[in-house]
Design an enzyme around this catalytic site. Structure first.
Site, mmCIF file in Angstrom:
data_model
loop_
_atom_site.group_PDB
_atom_site.id
_atom_site.type_symbol
_atom_site.label_atom_id
_atom_site.label_comp_id
_atom_site.label_asym_id
_atom_site.label_seq_id
_atom_site.Cartn_x
_atom_site.Cartn_y
_atom_site.Cartn_z
ATOM 1 N N VAL A 155 -28.047 19.794 45.796
ATOM 2 C CA VAL A 155 -26.825 18.990 45.646
ATOM 3 C C VAL A 155 -25.616 19.829 46.072
ATOM 4 C CG1 VAL A 155 -25.410 17.682 44.027
ATOM 5 C CG2 VAL A 155 -27.898 17.770 43.723
ATOM 6 N N SER A 206 -21.504 12.545 48.477
ATOM 7 C CA SER A 206 -20.781 13.409 47.552
ATOM 8 C C SER A 206 -21.566 13.546 46.257
ATOM 9 C CB SER A 206 -19.406 12.807 47.241
ATOM 10 O OG SER A 206 -18.820 13.406 46.098
ATOM 11 N N HIS A 225 -19.142 26.259 39.219
ATOM 12 C CA HIS A 225 -18.026 27.180 38.985
ATOM 13 C C HIS A 225 -16.792 26.826 39.804
ATOM 14 C CE1 HIS A 225 -19.389 30.313 42.277
ATOM 15 N NE2 HIS A 225 -19.156 29.133 42.779
#
Length: 312
Positions: A155, A206, A225
């Site tokens: 992903v 997305s 992150h």
């Protein structure tokens, strides 16, 4: 900043052949006084040497050349994705006092909008990600049992570098990369070049939208992150809803207090308003989406792999 300007002006490459400050100033349409001051400081730093023929790049300075293969050009060049993003640090006080990314304040748009507006920046960012994984991919592949998954969805998997390495080492595994264009096209090109196009494909999309469903593992490699908790929840929700009943969600990142560095923590914060997280923080995020931590594996000197399973 002297190094950044030197790289942006192309001085390490240009000065493999000696040149005087006056000659360079004419060639670069630069201030003769300012350029001579910069060249003198680069000499003090050991990047350049000064001889009767002019200034020239030292062996140490060669590390800043574009063909050095270390990614430093991207991280230092003021017009490339890495160097541009680090200019957000001039807004560090703003980020620390408000919790907001400095990048958007400095450039008038957030990092991702900037990439969408400029294809060169996106390609440079993709290459930066390749460079970051280049040295650590072999242990990442070797130190985790990827082969037990028949199918993996990477992903936000960039140009397919990580997935390709995993599939190369596990011949029975198939995979998909979910990415925006034009990065998805670059991933499909990589798979074809590696002879993996029968087992791998990139699909445009997305990670905030529904993901290809039913895979056994959903990999998030250096993804969370980059985002604050609200966006991290949205990404994890898509992974959890797409995973097979016995599926796994795999988070591959530096873990705060275990693998991360304080400098990189600050970079994630000031550029993206993200951060490196502790194991307990990942557990809290994942639990909201019916995911329970199974294992934490140190797969390289820089990253851990946290494996989560569906419990609801």
């Amino acid at each position: 900043m002297a190094l950044r300007v030197a790289v942006t002006l192309g001085l390490p490459d240009r000065l493999r052949e000696p040149a005087t400050a006056d000659h360079l100033a004419t060639e670069l349409e630069a201030s003769p006084v300012g350029l001579e001051l910069l060249l003198s400081h680069l000499t003090t730093l050991g990047i350049l040497d000064s001889t009767d023929e002019g200034f020239h790049t030292t062996d140490f300075g060669e590390t800043l050349c574009t063909d050095a293969g270390n990614g430093l050009t991207n991280f230092l060049h003021l017009d490339m994705a890495g160097g541009r993003s680090e200019m957000a640090f001039v807004e560090l006080r703003h980020s620390v006092t408000t919790g907001e990314p400095g990048y958007a304040r400095h450039f008038g748009a957030d990092f991702w909008t900037d990439l969408d507006r400029n294809r060169d920046l996106r390609e440079q960012f993709d290459q930066q990600m390749v460079q970051r994984f280049q040295q650590t991919l072999p242990p990442i592949v070797a130190n985790y049992d990827w082969g037990r998954f028949a199918s993996i969805v990477d992903v936000g998997g960039g140009n397919g570098t990580v997935l390709a390495a995993i599939l190369d080492a596990n011949e029975k595994t198939t995979g998909k990369v979910v990415e925006l264009e034009p990065t998805a096209a670059a991933a499909n090109k990589r798979f074809a070049e590696r002879g993996l196009d029968s087992r791998a494909e990139a699909v445009e999309g997305s990670f905030f939208d529904p993901l290809p469903a039913g895979a056994q593992a959903y990999l998030l490699a250096d993804i969370l992150h980059d985002w604050d908790d609200d966006h991290a929840h949205r990404i994890l929700a898509r992974c959890a809803e797409a995973a097979a009943p016995d599926g796994r969600v795999l988070i591959l990142e530096a873990v705060r207090g275990r693998m991360s560095t304080t400098a990189f923590d600050l970079a994630m914060f000031v550029i993206f308003a993200g951060r490196e997280r502790r194991v307990e923080e990942f557990e809290t995020l994942a639990a909201a989406h019916g995911l329970a931590l199974v294992t934490v594996t140190d797969v390289s000197d820089e990253r851990c792999l946290l494996e989560f399973r569906r419990v609801s």
